[in-house]
Design a protein around this motif. Structure first.
Motif, PDB file in Angstrom:
ATOM      1  N   VAL A 197       0.862  -1.186   0.000  1.00  0.00           N
ATOM      2  CA  VAL A 197       0.000   0.000   0.000  1.00  0.00           C
ATOM      3  C   VAL A 197       0.896   1.232   0.000  1.00  0.00           C
ATOM      4  CG1 VAL A 197      -1.835   1.276   1.167  1.00  0.00           C
ATOM      5  CG2 VAL A 197      -1.812  -1.237   1.239  1.00  0.00           C
ATOM      6  N   THR A 198       0.913   1.957  -1.116  1.00  0.00           N
ATOM      7  CA  THR A 198       1.663   3.206  -1.171  1.00  0.00           C
ATOM      8  C   THR A 198       0.833   4.302  -0.509  1.00  0.00           C
ATOM      9  OG1 THR A 198       0.777   4.030  -3.289  1.00  0.00           O
ATOM     10  CG2 THR A 198       2.617   2.449  -3.395  1.00  0.00           C
ATOM     11  N   GLY A 199       1.475   5.160   0.256  1.00  0.00           N
ATOM     12  CA  GLY A 199       0.721   6.177   0.984  1.00  0.00           C
ATOM     13  C   GLY A 199      -0.094   5.591   2.121  1.00  0.00           C
ATOM     14  N   GLY A 200       0.378   4.457   2.649  1.00  0.00           N
ATOM     15  CA  GLY A 200      -0.399   3.744   3.664  1.00  0.00           C
ATOM     16  C   GLY A 200      -0.397   4.365   5.033  1.00  0.00           C
ATOM     17  N   ALA A 201       0.343   5.472   5.236  1.00  0.00           N
ATOM     18  CA  ALA A 201       0.312   6.177   6.516  1.00  0.00           C
ATOM     19  C   ALA A 201      -0.577   7.406   6.471  1.00  0.00           C
ATOM     20  CB  ALA A 201       1.730   6.575   6.935  1.00  0.00           C
ATOM     21  N   GLY A 202      -1.263   7.616   5.354  1.00  0.00           N
ATOM     22  CA  GLY A 202      -2.176   8.750   5.244  1.00  0.00           C
ATOM     23  C   GLY A 202      -3.564   8.411   5.758  1.00  0.00           C
ATOM     24  N   TYR A 203      -4.436   9.387   5.709  1.00  0.00           N
ATOM     25  CA  TYR A 203      -5.805   9.221   6.209  1.00  0.00           C
ATOM     26  C   TYR A 203      -6.522   8.081   5.489  1.00  0.00           C
ATOM     27  CZ  TYR A 203     -10.828  10.507   6.395  1.00  0.00           C
ATOM     28  OH  TYR A 203     -12.195  10.510   6.501  1.00  0.00           O
ATOM     29  N   ASP A 208      -1.965  -9.888   4.392  1.00  0.00           N
ATOM     30  CA  ASP A 208      -0.758  -9.190   4.812  1.00  0.00           C
ATOM     31  C   ASP A 208      -0.521  -7.955   3.948  1.00  0.00           C
ATOM     32  OD1 ASP A 208      -0.217 -11.051   6.793  1.00  0.00           O
ATOM     33  OD2 ASP A 208       1.040 -12.283   5.478  1.00  0.00           O
ATOM     34  N   VAL A 209       0.040  -6.923   4.565  1.00  0.00           N
ATOM     35  CA  VAL A 209       0.328  -5.693   3.844  1.00  0.00           C
ATOM     36  C   VAL A 209       1.730  -5.204   4.180  1.00  0.00           C
ATOM     37  CG1 VAL A 209      -2.049  -4.878   3.604  1.00  0.00           C
ATOM     38  CG2 VAL A 209      -0.768  -4.328   5.669  1.00  0.00           C
ATOM     39  N   VAL A 210       2.279  -4.435   3.251  1.00  0.00           N
ATOM     40  CA  VAL A 210       3.518  -3.704   3.435  1.00  0.00           C
ATOM     41  C   VAL A 210       3.216  -2.257   3.071  1.00  0.00           C
ATOM     42  CG1 VAL A 210       5.921  -3.421   2.667  1.00  0.00           C
ATOM     43  CG2 VAL A 210       4.915  -5.722   2.868  1.00  0.00           C
ATOM     44  N   VAL A 211       3.761  -1.306   3.808  1.00  0.00           N
ATOM     45  CA  VAL A 211       3.457   0.111   3.595  1.00  0.00           C
ATOM     46  C   VAL A 211       4.713   0.871   3.210  1.00  0.00           C
ATOM     47  CG1 VAL A 211       2.738   2.268   4.729  1.00  0.00           C
ATOM     48  CG2 VAL A 211       1.478   0.144   5.155  1.00  0.00           C
ATOM     49  N   ILE A 212       4.582   1.725   2.186  1.00  0.00           N
ATOM     50  CA  ILE A 212       5.597   2.727   1.900  1.00  0.00           C
ATOM     51  C   ILE A 212       4.932   4.092   1.945  1.00  0.00           C
ATOM     52  CG2 ILE A 212       5.295   2.394  -0.600  1.00  0.00           C
ATOM     53  CD1 ILE A 212       8.185   3.423  -0.947  1.00  0.00           C
ATOM     54  N   ASP A 213       5.570   5.034   2.633  1.00  0.00           N
ATOM     55  CA  ASP A 213       5.030   6.390   2.755  1.00  0.00           C
ATOM     56  C   ASP A 213       6.187   7.316   3.089  1.00  0.00           C
ATOM     57  OD1 ASP A 213       3.613   8.802   3.820  1.00  0.00           O
ATOM     58  OD2 ASP A 213       1.854   7.506   3.657  1.00  0.00           O
ATOM     59  N   ASP A 214       6.227   8.480   2.441  1.00  0.00           N
ATOM     60  CA  ASP A 214       7.315   9.427   2.743  1.00  0.00           C
ATOM     61  C   ASP A 214       6.967  10.375   3.884  1.00  0.00           C
ATOM     62  OD1 ASP A 214       5.559  11.248   1.631  1.00  0.00           O
ATOM     63  OD2 ASP A 214       6.835  11.788  -0.068  1.00  0.00           O
ATOM     64  N   LEU A 215       5.755  10.209   4.461  1.00  0.00           N
ATOM     65  CA  LEU A 215       5.298  10.983   5.614  1.00  0.00           C
ATOM     66  C   LEU A 215       5.225  12.484   5.326  1.00  0.00           C
ATOM     67  CD1 LEU A 215       7.106   9.122   8.548  1.00  0.00           C
ATOM     68  CD2 LEU A 215       4.843   8.697   7.556  1.00  0.00           C
ATOM     69  N   GLY A 240       4.071  -3.824  13.748  1.00  0.00           N
ATOM     70  CA  GLY A 240       3.963  -5.165  13.191  1.00  0.00           C
ATOM     71  C   GLY A 240       3.722  -5.171  11.707  1.00  0.00           C
ATOM     72  N   VAL A 241       3.248  -4.048  11.163  1.00  0.00           N
ATOM     73  CA  VAL A 241       3.098  -3.911   9.716  1.00  0.00           C
ATOM     74  C   VAL A 241       4.418  -3.401   9.149  1.00  0.00           C
ATOM     75  CG1 VAL A 241       1.933  -2.674   7.856  1.00  0.00           C
ATOM     76  CG2 VAL A 241       0.628  -3.467   9.829  1.00  0.00           C
ATOM     77  N   PRO A 242       5.033  -4.126   8.225  1.00  0.00           N
ATOM     78  CA  PRO A 242       6.291  -3.638   7.642  1.00  0.00           C
ATOM     79  C   PRO A 242       6.100  -2.242   7.051  1.00  0.00           C
ATOM     80  CG  PRO A 242       5.891  -5.919   7.006  1.00  0.00           C
ATOM     81  CD  PRO A 242       4.645  -5.446   7.682  1.00  0.00           C
ATOM     82  N   PHE A 243       6.924  -1.297   7.505  1.00  0.00           N
ATOM     83  CA  PHE A 243       6.794   0.098   7.089  1.00  0.00           C
ATOM     84  C   PHE A 243       8.116   0.595   6.537  1.00  0.00           C
ATOM     85  CE2 PHE A 243       7.389   4.625   7.958  1.00  0.00           C
ATOM     86  CZ  PHE A 243       6.308   5.146   7.271  1.00  0.00           C
ATOM     87  N   ILE A 244       8.052   1.195   5.351  1.00  0.00           N
ATOM     88  CA  ILE A 244       9.230   1.771   4.721  1.00  0.00           C
ATOM     89  C   ILE A 244       8.999   3.262   4.560  1.00  0.00           C
ATOM     90  CG2 ILE A 244      10.687   1.849   2.667  1.00  0.00           C
ATOM     91  CD1 ILE A 244       8.641  -1.262   3.429  1.00  0.00           C
ATOM     92  N   ASN A 245       9.848   4.057   5.189  1.00  0.00           N
ATOM     93  CA  ASN A 245       9.760   5.512   5.075  1.00  0.00           C
ATOM     94  C   ASN A 245      10.529   5.929   3.829  1.00  0.00           C
ATOM     95  OD1 ASN A 245       9.839   8.286   5.289  1.00  0.00           O
ATOM     96  ND2 ASN A 245      10.492   8.322   7.428  1.00  0.00           N
ATOM     97  N   GLY A 246       9.807   6.252   2.764  1.00  0.00           N
ATOM     98  CA  GLY A 246      10.465   6.616   1.521  1.00  0.00           C
ATOM     99  C   GLY A 246       9.463   6.978   0.457  1.00  0.00           C
TER     100      GLY A 246
END
Length: 319
Positions: free
Chosen positions: A5-11, A26-33, A44-50
């Motif tokens: 899920v790209t942008g998975g830290a947004g609303y 299962d999900v993996v998240v990428i978000d540049d915040l 517990g959800v794999p998170f990549i800040n980028g």
């Protein structure tokens, strides 16, 4: 296998992530915040800040995780501001999508659900928008979303990418007490901020040809939206047919006046909105039909307007 899920830290993206998890996917998240919040993604959800503009980072994600598909929610979502920042908007939304699709192709990932927008329609000449309504975006944001749909279409022809795009208008409410809309441009946060600051919310025009004179628009609950993203992913995983695009619409809409009444009741803060002049270009009524999405993606309005307001206010107050 997991969905990225790209942008998975947004609303919106964080609600999509939780909808996947609740259905055992299962999900993996990428978000540049840049507009998202790390706290919105569960531990517990794999998170990549980028950034999705970082092709090398995307390549690493696809190498390190067994990704079966992508829900592409990341993007610059401010239509009004996009007029003054067109190059930034195109970089984030068009170049970002191109880089993502390239990394997917290289990794052999061939399924994507794209978070598009009703902004692709511009100001339609009909008061009930369907998927076949002519596309005439009126901002770089709307144009960038339409180009994103074209990129998916063309990659589908060239490389067999299985894809669908979800178009929607105003996303509101909250499905969880710790997730809420923090946009400085959306109606609900603007009204809440005004009330919390002791200011009177404003309506732009009350002399339109609508039942109460105020503009009518679609307002849909973010949790309902998230569920249809998961339903679309299920269909792609199962190899079932999907339409190129779906409108997630209410079919009847709500007026700004109704929103203000629901806000006063839901927040417990009585007020009479200030009436300001019309904004140029605001049509009286734009509402989308959700019939195709109801047929294929279990789309339905599970929440009333009052529930949308109360859930959003509770999350906002608990922040």
């Amino acid at each position: 296998m997991a969905w990225l899920v790209t942008g998975g830290a947004g609303y919106i993206g964080s609600h999509v992530v939780r909808a996947f998890i609740e259905q055992g996917i299962d999900v993996v998240v990428i978000d540049d915040l840049s507009s998202g919040h790390r706290a919105f993604v569960d531990e517990g959800v794999p998170f990549i800040n980028g950034s999705i503009l970082d092709a090398d980072l995307l390549r690493e994600i696809f190498e390190d995780h067994a990704i079966s598909g992508v829900v592409h929610v990341a993007g610059y979502k401010y239509a009004g501001v996009s007029v003054t920042r067109p190059l930034h908007t195109y970089e984030q939304n068009v170049t970002g999508t191109q880089v993502l699709l390239g990394a997917m192709s290289d990794a052999g990932v061939d399924r994507v659900v794209f978070s598009s927008s009703a902004a692709v329609y511009g100001t339609p000449d009909t008061d009930l928008v369907t998927e076949s309504t002519p596309k005439s975006p009126e901002s770089p944001y709307g144009e960038s979303k339409l180009i994103g749909e074209w990129l998916l279409r063309d990659q589908g022809v060239a490389a067999g990418l299985a894809h669908t795009s979800l178009r929607y208008f105003n996303v509101v409410g909250s499905g969880y007490p710790d997730l809420f809309d923090t946009s400085p441009h959306n109606l609900f946060p603007l009204v809440f901020d005004a009330l919390l600051d002791g200011r009177v919310p404003r309506i732009n025009g009350d002399d339109y040809d609508t039942p109460d004179g105020t503009c009518v628009r679609d307002y849909i609950h973010v949790s309902d939206l998230a569920l249809s993203h998961v339903a679309a992913a299920h269909r792609l995983d199962a190899g079932e047919p999907v339409e190129p695009a779906y409108n997630l619409g209410s079919g009847d809409g709500a007026s700004v006046g109704q929103i203000m009444t629901a806000m006063a009741e839901g927040t417990g803060i009585p007020f009479e909105p200030e009436i300001a002049p019309r904004r140029p270009g605001d049509p009286a009524r734009i509402v989308a039909s959700g019939e195709l999405a109801a047929r294929d993606l279990d789309w339905r309005m599970r929440h009333t307007l009052d529930e949308m307001v109360r859930s959003a206010w509770a999350a906002r107050r608990g922040a």
